[in-house]
Scaffold this motif. Structure first.
Motif, PDB file in Angstrom:
ATOM      1  N   ASP A   1       1.673  -7.434  10.056  1.00 49.64           N
ATOM      2  CA  ASP A   1       2.550  -7.073  11.171  1.00 49.64           C
ATOM      3  C   ASP A   1       2.796  -8.225  12.147  1.00 49.64           C
ATOM      4  O   ASP A   1       3.371  -8.032  13.209  1.00 49.64           O
ATOM      5  CB  ASP A   1       1.970  -5.875  11.928  1.00 49.64           C
ATOM      6  CG  ASP A   1       0.579  -6.147  12.460  1.00 49.64           C
ATOM      7  OD1 ASP A   1       0.069  -7.267  12.243  1.00 49.64           O
ATOM      8  OD2 ASP A   1      -0.005  -5.248  13.092  1.00 49.64           O
TER       9      ASP A   1
ATOM     10  N   LYS B   1      -0.276   1.756  12.588  1.00 49.18           N
ATOM     11  CA  LYS B   1      -0.710   2.876  11.739  1.00 49.18           C
ATOM     12  C   LYS B   1      -2.034   3.456  12.204  1.00 49.18           C
ATOM     13  O   LYS B   1      -2.413   4.552  11.826  1.00 49.18           O
ATOM     14  CB  LYS B   1      -0.836   2.426  10.282  1.00 49.18           C
ATOM     15  CG  LYS B   1       0.468   2.355   9.535  1.00 49.18           C
ATOM     16  CD  LYS B   1       1.147   1.038   9.759  1.00 49.18           C
ATOM     17  CE  LYS B   1       2.618   1.081   9.374  1.00 49.18           C
ATOM     18  NZ  LYS B   1       3.264  -0.183   9.760  1.00 49.18           N
TER      19      LYS B   1
ATOM     20  N   ASP C   1       0.844  -1.200   0.000  1.00 48.71           N
ATOM     21  CA  ASP C   1       0.000   0.000   0.000  1.00 48.71           C
ATOM     22  C   ASP C   1       0.885   1.259   0.000  1.00 48.71           C
ATOM     23  O   ASP C   1       0.820   2.076   0.909  1.00 48.71           O
ATOM     24  CB  ASP C   1      -0.912  -0.040   1.236  1.00 48.71           C
ATOM     25  CG  ASP C   1      -1.925   1.089   1.244  1.00 48.71           C
ATOM     26  OD1 ASP C   1      -2.167   1.689   0.179  1.00 48.71           O
ATOM     27  OD2 ASP C   1      -2.469   1.387   2.335  1.00 48.71           O
TER      28      ASP C   1
HETATM   29  N1  UDP Z   1      -1.867  -1.027   6.537  1.00 45.28           N
HETATM   30  C1  UDP Z   1      -2.019  -0.760   5.178  1.00 45.28           C
HETATM   31  N2  UDP Z   1      -2.183   0.550   4.787  1.00 45.28           N
HETATM   32  C2  UDP Z   1      -2.224   1.595   5.677  1.00 45.28           C
HETATM   33  C3  UDP Z   1      -2.120   1.290   7.057  1.00 45.28           C
HETATM   34  C4  UDP Z   1      -1.940  -0.025   7.455  1.00 45.28           C
HETATM   35  O1  UDP Z   1      -1.980  -1.672   4.362  1.00 45.28           O
HETATM   36  O2  UDP Z   1      -2.378   2.745   5.247  1.00 45.28           O
HETATM   37  C5  UDP Z   1      -1.659  -2.426   6.977  1.00 45.28           C
HETATM   38  C6  UDP Z   1      -0.510  -2.614   7.969  1.00 45.28           C
HETATM   39  O3  UDP Z   1       0.725  -2.740   7.332  1.00 45.28           O
HETATM   40  C7  UDP Z   1      -0.947  -3.882   8.685  1.00 45.28           C
HETATM   41  C8  UDP Z   1      -2.466  -3.746   8.727  1.00 45.28           C
HETATM   42  O4  UDP Z   1      -2.804  -2.808   7.710  1.00 45.28           O
HETATM   43  O5  UDP Z   1      -0.592  -5.023   7.941  1.00 45.28           O
HETATM   44  C9  UDP Z   1      -2.993  -3.278  10.081  1.00 45.28           C
HETATM   45  O6  UDP Z   1      -2.335  -2.068  10.456  1.00 45.28           O
HETATM   46  P1  UDP Z   1      -1.833  -1.789  11.935  1.00 45.28           P
HETATM   47  O7  UDP Z   1      -1.113  -2.976  12.461  1.00 45.28           O
HETATM   48  O8  UDP Z   1      -1.088  -0.525  11.938  1.00 45.28           O
HETATM   49  O9  UDP Z   1      -3.190  -1.617  12.699  1.00 45.28           O
HETATM   50  P2  UDP Z   1      -3.589  -2.189  14.119  1.00 45.28           P
HETATM   51  O10 UDP Z   1      -3.216  -3.638  14.162  1.00 45.28           O
HETATM   52  O11 UDP Z   1      -2.803  -1.385  15.064  1.00 45.28           O
HETATM   53  O12 UDP Z   1      -5.054  -1.976  14.163  1.00 45.28           O
END
Ligand code: UDP
Ligand code: MG
Length: 235
Positions: A93, A201, A40
């Motif tokens: 992640d 993110k 992305d």
């Molecule tokens: N991600 C993405 N684009 C973005 C933000 C996040 O593809 O603009 C992906 C990120 O790399 C991860 C997933 O979405 O694989 C979830 O993001 P994050 O771990 O930051 O979110 P959380 O787990 O904290 O809700």
């Protein structure tokens, strides 16, 4: 065919472990498969790392978006490009253990969508509380029965994609809309790991403000949705 769709944005350090672990999962599958990584618009050199990692791995694909669009778009683009009749999604992640995909797949006989419920969530207390509040507020409006709507770790039949509306933020409502459309959803506890590398993110603010206005739209859609049945014997 099973398509595993995994979007990533600036997750360079997680990618080698991710590819290795997903590789072990697909090696144990009976059915045919593909893995679709969606970059992305990363700016950390992750896509180049990924291209090297999968260069000699048939079945692994890398799609690159031309800039950063956010998770909804990355997921949507990957799912549309995927060829499987069964789809799986997970975060890049490593908070979603790829090994759990096999467990979820076993339940697909009894449901259209099998979704993870992060049993012992490894996030900050602020994130956990905001998530609890968000789930409660949403359920009050949509009357759905989804316990953990933000868990990306899922497997589902391709036909359920009609519940993934192509609007930013709508990945969060996919399950609520699918349930309303009559798809059968099975919720299964999954393990959740702390984030070891890279940064989250989505924080508390961008997890509440956007989703809350999206919820108003979903409320409107649910209220205005055309639903009808013919009188018995008239068709
Ligand atoms: N991600 C993405 N684009 C973005 C933000 C996040 O593809 O603009 C992906 C990120 O790399 C991860 C997933 O979405 O694989 C979830 O993001 P994050 O771990 O930051 O979110 P959380 O787990 O904290 O809700
Ligand atoms: Mg995460």
């Amino acid at each position: 065919m099973l398509s595993i769709v995994c979007p990533f944005y600036n997750e360079k350090e997680n990618l080698p472990i991710l590819v290795e672990r997903i590789g072990k999962v697909v090696a144990g599958l009976q059915e045919s498969w593909e893995v679709v990584f969606v970059d992305d618009g990363s700016t950390d050199g992750g896509p180049e790392t990924m291209a090297t990692l999968i260069a000699h791995q048939p079945g692994f694909r890398l799609l690159r978006l031309d800039r950063n669009y956010g998770l909804t778009t990355a997921l949507y683009a990957g799912l549309r490009a995927a060829q499987g009749d069964v789809l799986a999604t997970l975060d890049a992640d490593l908070q979603n253990p790829p090994e759990e995909i096999t467990k979820l797949l076993a339940f697909l006989k009894e449901a259209d969508i099998v979704t993870g419920v992060r049993a012992k969530r490894q996030d900050t207390w602020l994130k956990k509380i905001s998530s609890k509040i968000a789930n409660t507020v949403r359920r009050a409006v949509t009357k759905d029965h989804i316990q953990d709507i933000a868990c990306t770790l899922r497997v589902f039949k391709r036909e359920t994609l009609e519940a993934f509306y192509p609007y930013n933020g709508m990945h969060r409502f996919f399950l609520a809309i699918a349930e309303r459309q009559g798809f059968k959803i099975k919720q299964v506890p999954v393990t959740h790991a702390p984030r070891l590398y890279g940064k989250a993110k989505y924080g508390v603010l961008n997890r509440i403000v956007g989703p809350l206005s999206d919820l108003c739209v979903v409320r409107w859609m649910f209220a205005k949705q055309i639903r009808y049945r013919f009188k018995e014997g008239t068709v």
